[in-house]
Design a protein around this motif. Structure first.
Motif, PDB file in Angstrom:
ATOM      1  N   UNK A   1      -2.117   0.326  -1.678  1.00 39.62           N
ATOM      2  CA  UNK A   1      -1.227  -0.059  -2.777  1.00 39.62           C
ATOM      3  C   UNK A   1       0.196   0.365  -2.417  1.00 39.62           C
ATOM      4  N   UNK A   2       1.163  -0.515  -2.660  1.00 36.87           N
ATOM      5  CA  UNK A   2       2.566  -0.239  -2.331  1.00 36.87           C
ATOM      6  C   UNK A   2       3.383  -0.280  -3.620  1.00 36.87           C
ATOM      7  N   UNK A   3       3.890   0.880  -4.032  1.00 41.00           N
ATOM      8  CA  UNK A   3       4.705   0.977  -5.252  1.00 41.00           C
ATOM      9  C   UNK A   3       3.981   0.368  -6.460  1.00 41.00           C
ATOM     10  N   UNK A   4       2.703   0.637  -6.564  1.00 42.96           N
ATOM     11  CA  UNK A   4       1.925   0.166  -7.705  1.00 42.96           C
ATOM     12  C   UNK A   4       1.488  -1.280  -7.621  1.00 42.96           C
ATOM     13  N   UNK A   5       1.780  -1.978  -6.510  1.00 39.03           N
ATOM     14  CA  UNK A   5       1.468  -3.404  -6.379  1.00 39.03           C
ATOM     15  C   UNK A   5       0.543  -3.645  -5.199  1.00 39.03           C
ATOM     16  N   UNK A   6      -0.217  -4.719  -5.307  1.00 43.38           N
ATOM     17  CA  UNK A   6      -1.004  -5.203  -4.172  1.00 43.38           C
ATOM     18  C   UNK A   6      -0.104  -6.157  -3.394  1.00 43.38           C
TER      19      UNK A   6
END
Length: 349
Positions: free
Chosen positions: A310-315
C-alpha cells in the motif's frame, strides 16, 4: 597458377594486351642512306608499343580497383561478430519493469498490438479451445476448455501466478457483467468452472496464464474467445467517466492521468462511511488488488502492474494505455474476507 581450359584463351589475350613482350630486332644489313631512317622507325615503333602496353595495364588496374569499391550508400565500416551494436542502434523491446519505477514510455508504444492482448484465440503456438461456445441465460453451466500447445496436445503444465495457475476473465461485449474466475484442471488438461450469465448477448472469455515448456521456460499469454447467450440483446451504454464509484459498502476513488504510450501510476483509495481514513484492503491472490482494463470495440485486454505494498493509503497500479478510445477498468479488492469489484470508465480522446 593453373588456368581453367575454358579461360585459357582469355588469359592469353589479356597477357598479350597488358604485358609487353621484349624481342630482339632482326639483324639487318645497313644500307648507305635508308639504314638509319629504318632503324629509327623500328625504335619508335618499339617504344610506342611499350607506352601503349603500359597505359593499357594502368587502365585495367583502375578498372579492377573500381570493381572493388562499395556501391553508393553502402556502409563503410562493419562490426566483427560478437561486438555490441553501435551506440544508438535500435534493439528489440523486451521491456520489463518492476512496479514503482516511475512514469516512463515504452519503445513502440502507441501500437495497439503491443500492449493490448486477448483479441486473438491463438498466440505463440497456443490456442484456447472451449468445449461449448454458448449457454442459456441465467442458468448455471459448466464452462470447459483446454489450452492446446504447439505440439497439438493439451497443455498440463502452468506456472502459478497470483496464487493460481490460470485466471479466467469474462465480460460482455458492452463491457458489463465482469467476472474473475478460477477454474480447476483435470489430468487430461481440461479446465472447468461454473459460469452463470444473467443476460443474453455476446461475451468475451479471457484465459490469463503462463504455460511452462518442457525446457522449463514460461510463456505468459492472454487468449480470448467469444461466448454467446441466446435471446433478446439490448447492450448497455458505457457509463461516463467518474473519479469515484461504489462497490458494496465501500467508496473507491481513482486518481491518475492515463496517457497513450506512457506508463503512469493509477491510485485507488478505498473508504467507508463512518471510518476514519482509508480502509486498508487485505491481500487477495497475493496482492492488495487486481486490476483488469478492457478496451471498448476490440475488447483488447491491458496488463497492469501493481505495487506490492500500500502506498500512502492507496493501492497503486502502473497503466500503459495502448491507444486512444474508451476503456473499462475493473478493480478487485478484498475487505473482511469478501471480494468486491469497483468499475471505472476511462476516456482517452
Amino acid at each position: 597458377m593453373t588456368v581453367p581450359a575454358a579461360r585459357q584463351g582469355e588469359a592469353a589475350v589479356t597477357a598479350r594486351t597488358t604485358t609487353p613482350v621484349r624481342t630482339e630486332p632482326p639483324v639487318v644489313e645497313p644500307a648507305p642512306t635508308p639504314g638509319p631512317r629504318l632503324g629509327n622507325t623500328r625504335l619508335a615503333l618499339l617504344v610506342g608499343g611499350l607506352v601503349v602496353a603500359l597505359l593499357a595495364g594502368f587502365g585495367l588496374g583502375r578498372l579492377g580497383a573500381a570493381d572493388q569499391r562499395p556501391a553508393s550508400g553502402a556502409p563503410q565500416a562493419f562490426a566483427s561478430a560478437g561486438e555490441p551494436p553501435a551506440e544508438g542502434a535500435a534493439a528489440a523491446d523486451g521491456h520489463q519493469h518492476p512496479p514503482g519505477t516511475g512514469a516512463h514510455t515504452h519503445p513502440g508504444d502507441g501500437n495497439t498490438g503491443q500492449q493490448a492482448t486477448g483479441t486473438t484465440v491463438s498466440a505463440a503456438g497456443y490456442t484456447l479451445r472451449p468445449v461449448l461456445r454458448t449457454q442459456p441465460a441465467d442458468e448455471p453451466a459448466d464452462y470447459r476448455f483446454r489450452i492446446v500447445g504447439p505440439d497439438g496436445q493439451a497443455v498440463t503444465r502452468f506456472a502459478v501466478v497470483h496464487e493460481k495457475p490460470l485466471h479466467l476473465i469474462v465480460v460482455g461485449r458492452d463491457l458489463s457483467g465482469f467476472q474473475h474466475l478460477h477454474p480447476s484442471m483435470a489430468d487430461d488438461g481440461t479446465w472447468s468452472v461454473p459460469l452463470t450469465l444473467s443476460r443474453a448477448g455476446s461475451y468475451r472469455v479471457y484465459a490469463d496464464f503462463s504455460a511452462s515448456t518442457p525446457e522449463g521456460r514460461q510463456v505468459p499469454l492472454v487468449l480470448g474467445v467469444d461466448h454467446h447467450v441466446p435471446g433478446g440483446y439490448d447492450p448497455a451504454g458505457l457509463p461516463p467517466p467518474q473519479p469515484g464509484t461504489t462497490a458494496g459498502p465501500y467508496t473507491v476513488s481513482m486518481t491518475g492521468t492515463p496517457t497513450v504510450g506512457v506508463t503512469v501510476p493509477m491510485d485507488f483509495t478505498i473508504s467507508r462511511a463512518g471510518a476514519t481514513g482509508p480502509v486498508a484492503p487485505e491481500r487477495y491472490l497475493g496482492a492488495y488488488g487486481h486490476l483488469v482494463v478492457v478496451r471498448e470495440g476490440d475488447l483488447g485486454y491491458v496488463h497492469v502492474h501493481p505495487e506490492p505494498e500500500i502506498v500512502d493509503g492507496a493501492v497503486k497500479f502502473w497503466l500503459t494505455a495502448p491507444s486512444t478510445g474508451r476503456y473499462r477498468a475493473f478493480l478487485d479488492f478484498q475487505v473482511d474476507g469478501k471480494v468486491h469489484t469497483a468499475e471505472f470508465t476511462i476516456n482517452l480522446a
